[in-house]
Scaffold this motif. Structure first.
Motif, PDB file in Angstrom:
ATOM      1  N   GLN A 307       0.849  -1.193   0.000  1.00  0.00           N
ATOM      2  CA  GLN A 307       0.000   0.000   0.000  1.00  0.00           C
ATOM      3  C   GLN A 307       0.888   1.247   0.000  1.00  0.00           C
ATOM      4  OE1 GLN A 307      -2.724   0.596   3.364  1.00  0.00           O
ATOM      5  NE2 GLN A 307      -4.333   0.915   1.860  1.00  0.00           N
ATOM      6  N   GLY A 308       0.611   2.129  -0.926  1.00  0.00           N
ATOM      7  CA  GLY A 308       1.389   3.357  -1.030  1.00  0.00           C
ATOM      8  C   GLY A 308       2.837   3.111  -1.387  1.00  0.00           C
ATOM      9  N   GLY A 309       3.103   2.045  -2.134  1.00  0.00           N
ATOM     10  CA  GLY A 309       4.470   1.738  -2.536  1.00  0.00           C
ATOM     11  C   GLY A 309       5.287   1.042  -1.478  1.00  0.00           C
ATOM     12  N   GLU A 310       4.717   0.746  -0.312  1.00  0.00           N
ATOM     13  CA  GLU A 310       5.448   0.094   0.758  1.00  0.00           C
ATOM     14  C   GLU A 310       4.819  -1.256   1.068  1.00  0.00           C
ATOM     15  OE1 GLU A 310       6.015   2.394   4.221  1.00  0.00           O
ATOM     16  OE2 GLU A 310       7.014   4.069   3.190  1.00  0.00           O
ATOM     17  N   THR A 457      16.879  -1.845 -11.391  1.00  0.00           N
ATOM     18  CA  THR A 457      15.528  -1.291 -11.367  1.00  0.00           C
ATOM     19  C   THR A 457      14.959  -1.520  -9.972  1.00  0.00           C
ATOM     20  OG1 THR A 457      15.217  -1.808 -13.708  1.00  0.00           O
ATOM     21  CG2 THR A 457      13.241  -1.342 -12.406  1.00  0.00           C
ATOM     22  N   LEU A 458      14.783  -0.440  -9.199  1.00  0.00           N
ATOM     23  CA  LEU A 458      14.309  -0.563  -7.823  1.00  0.00           C
ATOM     24  C   LEU A 458      12.810  -0.803  -7.784  1.00  0.00           C
ATOM     25  CD1 LEU A 458      16.319   2.265  -6.019  1.00  0.00           C
ATOM     26  CD2 LEU A 458      16.849  -0.161  -6.188  1.00  0.00           C
ATOM     27  N   GLY A 459      12.375  -1.640  -6.800  1.00  0.00           N
ATOM     28  CA  GLY A 459      10.961  -1.944  -6.628  1.00  0.00           C
ATOM     29  C   GLY A 459      10.473  -1.555  -5.245  1.00  0.00           C
ATOM     30  N   ARG A 460       9.610  -2.383  -4.690  1.00  0.00           N
ATOM     31  CA  ARG A 460       8.952  -2.060  -3.430  1.00  0.00           C
ATOM     32  C   ARG A 460       9.942  -2.093  -2.271  1.00  0.00           C
ATOM     33  NH1 ARG A 460       7.325  -6.802  -0.526  1.00  0.00           N
ATOM     34  NH2 ARG A 460       7.996  -8.690  -1.602  1.00  0.00           N
ATOM     35  N   LEU A 462      11.248  -3.214   1.298  1.00  0.00           N
ATOM     36  CA  LEU A 462      11.164  -4.401   2.136  1.00  0.00           C
ATOM     37  C   LEU A 462      11.316  -4.081   3.616  1.00  0.00           C
ATOM     38  CD1 LEU A 462      13.370  -6.803  -0.025  1.00  0.00           C
ATOM     39  CD2 LEU A 462      10.889  -6.646   0.010  1.00  0.00           C
ATOM     40  N   GLY A 463      11.988  -2.960   3.936  1.00  0.00           N
ATOM     41  CA  GLY A 463      12.170  -2.596   5.328  1.00  0.00           C
ATOM     42  C   GLY A 463      12.930  -1.291   5.447  1.00  0.00           C
ATOM     43  N   LYS A 464      12.874  -0.691   6.683  1.00  0.00           N
ATOM     44  CA  LYS A 464      13.548   0.576   6.950  1.00  0.00           C
ATOM     45  C   LYS A 464      14.427   0.438   8.181  1.00  0.00           C
ATOM     46  CE  LYS A 464       9.958   3.714   5.139  1.00  0.00           C
ATOM     47  NZ  LYS A 464       9.040   4.811   5.499  1.00  0.00           N
ATOM     48  N   GLY A 465      15.460   1.288   8.248  1.00  0.00           N
ATOM     49  CA  GLY A 465      16.342   1.338   9.401  1.00  0.00           C
ATOM     50  C   GLY A 465      16.779   2.756   9.671  1.00  0.00           C
ATOM     51  N   GLU A 466      17.674   2.911  10.650  1.00  0.00           N
ATOM     52  CA  GLU A 466      18.112   4.253  11.028  1.00  0.00           C
ATOM     53  C   GLU A 466      18.894   4.922   9.911  1.00  0.00           C
ATOM     54  OE1 GLU A 466      20.881   6.426  14.422  1.00  0.00           O
ATOM     55  OE2 GLU A 466      20.538   4.261  14.484  1.00  0.00           O
ATOM     56  N   PHE A 467      19.674   4.127   9.167  1.00  0.00           N
ATOM     57  CA  PHE A 467      20.552   4.713   8.170  1.00  0.00           C
ATOM     58  C   PHE A 467      20.019   4.583   6.746  1.00  0.00           C
ATOM     59  CE2 PHE A 467      23.352   3.673  11.723  1.00  0.00           C
ATOM     60  CZ  PHE A 467      23.947   4.903  11.924  1.00  0.00           C
ATOM     61  N   GLY A 468      18.893   3.938   6.544  1.00  0.00           N
ATOM     62  CA  GLY A 468      18.382   3.800   5.184  1.00  0.00           C
ATOM     63  C   GLY A 468      17.297   2.759   5.097  1.00  0.00           C
ATOM     64  N   SER A 469      17.120   2.207   3.886  1.00  0.00           N
ATOM     65  CA  SER A 469      16.049   1.246   3.638  1.00  0.00           C
ATOM     66  C   SER A 469      16.581   0.097   2.799  1.00  0.00           C
ATOM     67  CB  SER A 469      14.884   1.937   2.899  1.00  0.00           C
ATOM     68  OG  SER A 469      15.331   2.440   1.648  1.00  0.00           O
ATOM     69  N   VAL A 470      15.776  -0.992   2.741  1.00  0.00           N
ATOM     70  CA  VAL A 470      16.070  -2.149   1.895  1.00  0.00           C
ATOM     71  C   VAL A 470      14.931  -2.287   0.898  1.00  0.00           C
ATOM     72  CG1 VAL A 470      16.504  -4.618   1.817  1.00  0.00           C
ATOM     73  CG2 VAL A 470      17.310  -3.287   3.763  1.00  0.00           C
ATOM     74  N   ARG A 471      15.287  -2.377  -0.376  1.00  0.00           N
ATOM     75  CA  ARG A 471      14.266  -2.448  -1.423  1.00  0.00           C
ATOM     76  C   ARG A 471      14.470  -3.708  -2.280  1.00  0.00           C
ATOM     77  NH1 ARG A 471      11.031   1.747  -2.646  1.00  0.00           N
ATOM     78  NH2 ARG A 471      11.341   3.706  -1.518  1.00  0.00           N
ATOM     79  N   GLU A 472      13.345  -4.212  -2.741  1.00  0.00           N
ATOM     80  CA  GLU A 472      13.394  -5.255  -3.755  1.00  0.00           C
ATOM     81  C   GLU A 472      13.817  -4.612  -5.078  1.00  0.00           C
ATOM     82  OE1 GLU A 472      10.026  -7.692  -6.109  1.00  0.00           O
ATOM     83  OE2 GLU A 472       9.950  -7.906  -3.936  1.00  0.00           O
ATOM     84  N   ALA A 473      14.625  -5.331  -5.867  1.00  0.00           N
ATOM     85  CA  ALA A 473      15.117  -4.751  -7.125  1.00  0.00           C
ATOM     86  C   ALA A 473      15.349  -5.855  -8.136  1.00  0.00           C
ATOM     87  CB  ALA A 473      16.395  -3.951  -6.897  1.00  0.00           C
ATOM     88  N   PHE A 474      15.518  -5.424  -9.392  1.00  0.00           N
ATOM     89  CA  PHE A 474      15.824  -6.346 -10.486  1.00  0.00           C
ATOM     90  C   PHE A 474      17.166  -5.929 -11.074  1.00  0.00           C
ATOM     91  CE2 PHE A 474      15.701  -7.758 -14.918  1.00  0.00           C
ATOM     92  CZ  PHE A 474      15.352  -9.089 -14.753  1.00  0.00           C
ATOM     93  N   LEU A 475      18.130  -6.870 -11.076  1.00  0.00           N
ATOM     94  CA  LEU A 475      19.474  -6.588 -11.587  1.00  0.00           C
ATOM     95  C   LEU A 475      19.623  -7.217 -12.961  1.00  0.00           C
ATOM     96  CD1 LEU A 475      22.365  -5.540 -11.270  1.00  0.00           C
ATOM     97  CD2 LEU A 475      22.931  -7.693 -10.104  1.00  0.00           C
ATOM     98  N   LYS A 476      19.864  -6.388 -13.947  1.00  0.00           N
ATOM     99  CA  LYS A 476      20.021  -6.846 -15.322  1.00  0.00           C
ATOM    100  C   LYS A 476      21.503  -7.018 -15.624  1.00  0.00           C
ATOM    101  CE  LYS A 476      18.816  -5.483 -20.082  1.00  0.00           C
ATOM    102  NZ  LYS A 476      18.225  -4.408 -20.910  1.00  0.00           N
ATOM    103  N   SER A 477      21.861  -8.157 -16.261  1.00  0.00           N
ATOM    104  CA  SER A 477      23.254  -8.398 -16.614  1.00  0.00           C
ATOM    105  C   SER A 477      23.531  -7.885 -18.021  1.00  0.00           C
ATOM    106  CB  SER A 477      23.574  -9.895 -16.517  1.00  0.00           C
ATOM    107  OG  SER A 477      22.790 -10.620 -17.432  1.00  0.00           O
ATOM    108  N   GLU A 478      24.804  -7.947 -18.402  1.00  0.00           N
ATOM    109  CA  GLU A 478      25.196  -7.419 -19.708  1.00  0.00           C
ATOM    110  C   GLU A 478      24.585  -8.206 -20.862  1.00  0.00           C
ATOM    111  OE1 GLU A 478      26.651  -4.725 -20.162  1.00  0.00           O
ATOM    112  OE2 GLU A 478      27.447  -4.234 -18.181  1.00  0.00           O
ATOM    113  N   ASN A 479      24.251  -9.507 -20.635  1.00  0.00           N
ATOM    114  CA  ASN A 479      23.664 -10.331 -21.699  1.00  0.00           C
ATOM    115  C   ASN A 479      22.137 -10.337 -21.647  1.00  0.00           C
ATOM    116  OD1 ASN A 479      23.217 -11.766 -19.421  1.00  0.00           O
ATOM    117  ND2 ASN A 479      24.286 -13.619 -20.072  1.00  0.00           N
ATOM    118  N   ASN A 480      21.558  -9.322 -20.990  1.00  0.00           N
ATOM    119  CA  ASN A 480      20.102  -9.099 -20.926  1.00  0.00           C
ATOM    120  C   ASN A 480      19.361 -10.103 -20.056  1.00  0.00           C
ATOM    121  OD1 ASN A 480      20.142  -6.804 -22.545  1.00  0.00           O
ATOM    122  ND2 ASN A 480      20.053  -8.022 -24.434  1.00  0.00           N
TER     123      ASN A 480
END
Length: 643
Positions: A307-310, A457-460, A462-480
């Motif tokens: 909800q609301g991107g979180e 490509t950053l997604g939703r 996953l959690g927050k902390g004092e120094f930042g946040s953890v996000r789900e992401a998609f990592l694309k390699s050089e061979n697509n």
């Protein structure tokens, strides 16, 4: 020469100095006893009862001052009844097939003659050795032997058998080993082979209780008498039986042996995921998975929502219906559901967006309006194209020639730019580690794991902390190709090089970790911020499917739909953490913040120790002293780690 059973003596006389010497006797290259010392030069070798095996060439050897002196050879010839050089052997043949039997006997004295006996009956008269008996063929097993005769008497050979080849008996001791959710190892012992070597065995497997479904037969070349059977279904009942073949035919099948494959994670997502929204309640429902898709015993359905991107805390339910009170708080939230077994959770369903009925009706009306507009636009376009074709066919003439292109002329080439450029605001260059102001050692260590920001490509969240946040992401390699990852992002309002350096030190620690129970670093990326001097560092880590251990344990006991964790699983969690911490200790790393919230569960339900933001490396000695001011978690830190 001597007759069998008589005593025989051999003497060896050595001439030379009158001092003790040692003698050794030999028979045809075989040593007979050890060196025999004697105070004289006369040596005696005796055989009390000479036999045929004692016949041969003899000589003696004397050792004198480290030198070996050999005598002239002497021969012992033993005369007696014949002995067999080749005795009859068991043979196997098809019914009615001709067979040759061989018997060879020798003296002395010579000549030696042979007489055959087959099935208790004499076959012909004595013939000179060697002798071959031709048997036209028999339909049943029959015994045979031969007699050998010379002037000293008659010897009788061993008894052999002519066996008739038949079909083998069924295999025995069929056992199932190393059962997994995908394959098994099958072993068995051959039964009676039917006097013929086994060539292949056929394995039959059936699946399911009650009326079983027979799977395709599998033929295996033997020996060895084992086979790895692959492609099985998880959490299923199977039965297996075996037969073996020789050159005559096939054996009967062995009795059925039952076995059960263990659980696996579900292979499919729940289908028909829908919702009903009332004034006070949100009801979610979905179709239950069939047993083939479930691949185990259902523990719970896991519902995640955003909800609301979180991302919000996941919910667990026993049945394929979820009823949530407080309907208003779920407006514009998206929901997904997955089935879970002891082996893990399966794939997520397609997301469902929860909207009020009025909004859905308005959306439907807007959809109908857009359909009408698009239909009108399509009709207008078709009419316009038809008019253009008609005008071109008229071919209107002017004083400068044809105003419209005639048929057959070349069509002008048009193009569209692949990328537009903004001269006023050019694209910012990729950030580098040089722009962070960190020390050179840390920069050199992270250089080979630096990943371009354009591949992320950053997604939703996953959690927050004092120094930042953890996000789900998609990592694309050089061979697509690509993979799902987790990204730790430093807060954008932190502009200190020291805070950034502290974040990257955690990544530097993890770069050297290679252990299944310690989270490993994938890479580091830098996010360039507009009109900011320092980029935001991002630490890229493997995606942990089941989240942190603290939340998982709470949901198992205090969630809306609790589920049971066996003692074996809990012990496995503890062992995983202990192995990870042992590995960190071997690397001279102290964690300083070990807690369930900092232990992650991957898709295989293995625990990985994570979050090394407060870790320290001990470069020498066995003790660590806190020498600087840093933030420590008071509630979970032992006294000896705080001081």
């Amino acid at each position: 020469a001597a007759f069998a059973g008589e005593p025989v003596n051999l003497t060896c006389v050595a001439s030379g100095p009158p001092e003790p010497v040692e003698v050794l006797w030999w028979l045809g290259g075989e040593q007979k006893g050890d060196f025999t010392p004697s105070p004289s030069c006369f040596f005696l070798f005796s055989v009390k009862s000479v036999q045929q095996q004692d016949a041969g060439k003899y000589w003696c050897e004397v050792e004198y001052h480290g030198r070996i002196i050999s005598s002239e050879p002497a021969w012992i010839t033993v005369e007696g009844v014949p002995y067999f050089v080749v005795e009859p052997k068991d043979v196997a043949a098809f019914a009615g097939e001709p067979v040759n039997l061989t018997c060879v006997a020798s003296g002395p004295p010579e000549p030696v003659e042979v007489l055959w006996w087959l099935g208790g009956e004499q076959k012909g008269d004595f013939t000179p050795s060697p002798s071959v008996l031709f048997v036209k063929g028999v339909n049943d097993s029959i015994k045979f032997y031969c007699e050998a005769k010379n002037t000293r008497g008659i010897s009788v050979s061993r008894t052999g058998t002519v066996h008739i080849k038949v079909r083998p008996d069924s295999p025995q001791d069929v056992k199932v080993h190393h059962v997994s959710d995908l394959n098994i190892t099958l072993t068995w012992s051959p039964g009676f082979t039917g006097h013929s070597q086994l060539s292949t065995c056929t394995i039959q497997v059936s699946k399911g209780p009650g009326k079983k479904v027979k799977l395709p037969d599998v033929d295996v070349v033997v020996p060895p008498f084992q086979h790895v059977f692959e492609g099985l279904s998880s959490y299923s009942n199977y039965s297996v039986r075996i037969r073996c073949d020789n050159e005559v035919g096939s054996s009967p099948f062995s009795p059925w042996v039952d076995f059960h494959t263990p659980e696996g994670a579900p292979s499919a997502a729940p289908k028909n995921f829908t919702f009903e929204l009332s004034e006070h309640q949100l009801t979610l429902s979905w179709a239950a998975l069939d047993q083939e898709e479930l691949r185990g015993r259902l523990l719970a359905y896991k519902v995640q929502w955003n909800q609301g991107g979180e991302s919000q805390d996941p919910l667990l339910f026993k049945d394929n219906v979820a009823r949530l009170s407080g309907a208003g708080r779920f407006f514009n939230a998206t929901f997904q559901v997955a089935a879970c077994t002891m082996a893990g959770c399966g794939p997520w369903s397609q997301p469902v967006l929860v909207m009020p009925v009025s909004a859905m009706q308005a959306q439907t009306q807007r959809g109908h309006m857009w359909v009408g507009l698009l239909f009108g636009l399509l009709v207008a376009t078709m009419v316009g194209l038809l008019l253009i074709v008609l005008v071109r066919n008229r071919g209107k003439e002017t004083q400068f020639g044809s105003a419209f292109a005639a048929s057959g002329t070349d069509v002008p080439v048009s193009f569209t730019a692949a990328r537009s450029f903004n001269r006023q605001f050019p694209e910012p260059p990729e950030s580098t580690l040089d722009s962070l102001g960190i020390n050179s050692d840390l920069k050199a260590k992270l250089q080979d794991v630096l990943i371009s920001e354009r591949l992320l490509t950053l997604g939703r969240m996953l959690g927050k902390g004092e120094f930042g946040s953890v996000r789900e992401a998609f990592l694309k390699s050089e061979n697509n190709s690509g993979q799902k990852v987790a990204v730790k992002v430093l807060k954008t309002d932190i502009n200190s090089s020291s805070d950034i350096e502290q974040c990257l030190k955690e990544a530097a620690y993890m770069k050297d970790f290679h252990h299944p129970n310690v989270i490993q670093l994938i890479g580091v990326s830098l996010h360039k911020r507009a009109q900011q001097r320092l980029p935001v560092p991002m630490v890229i880590l493997p995606f942990m499917k089941h989240g942190d251990l603290h939340t998982f344990l709470l949901m198992s006991r205090f969630g809306d739909e609790p589920f049971t964790l066996s003692q074996q699983i809990l012990i496995q969690f503890m062992l995983d953490i202990a192995r990870g911490m042992e590995y960190l200790s071997s690397k001279n790393i102290i964690h300083r913040d070990l807690a369930a919230r900092n232990c992650m569960l991957n898709e295989n339900m293995s625990v990985c120790v994570a979050d090394f933001g407060l870790s320290k490396k001990i470069y020498s000695g066995d003790y660590y002293r806190q020498g600087s001011v840093s933030k420590l978690p008071i509630m979970s830190t032992q006294h000896r780690a705080m001081w």
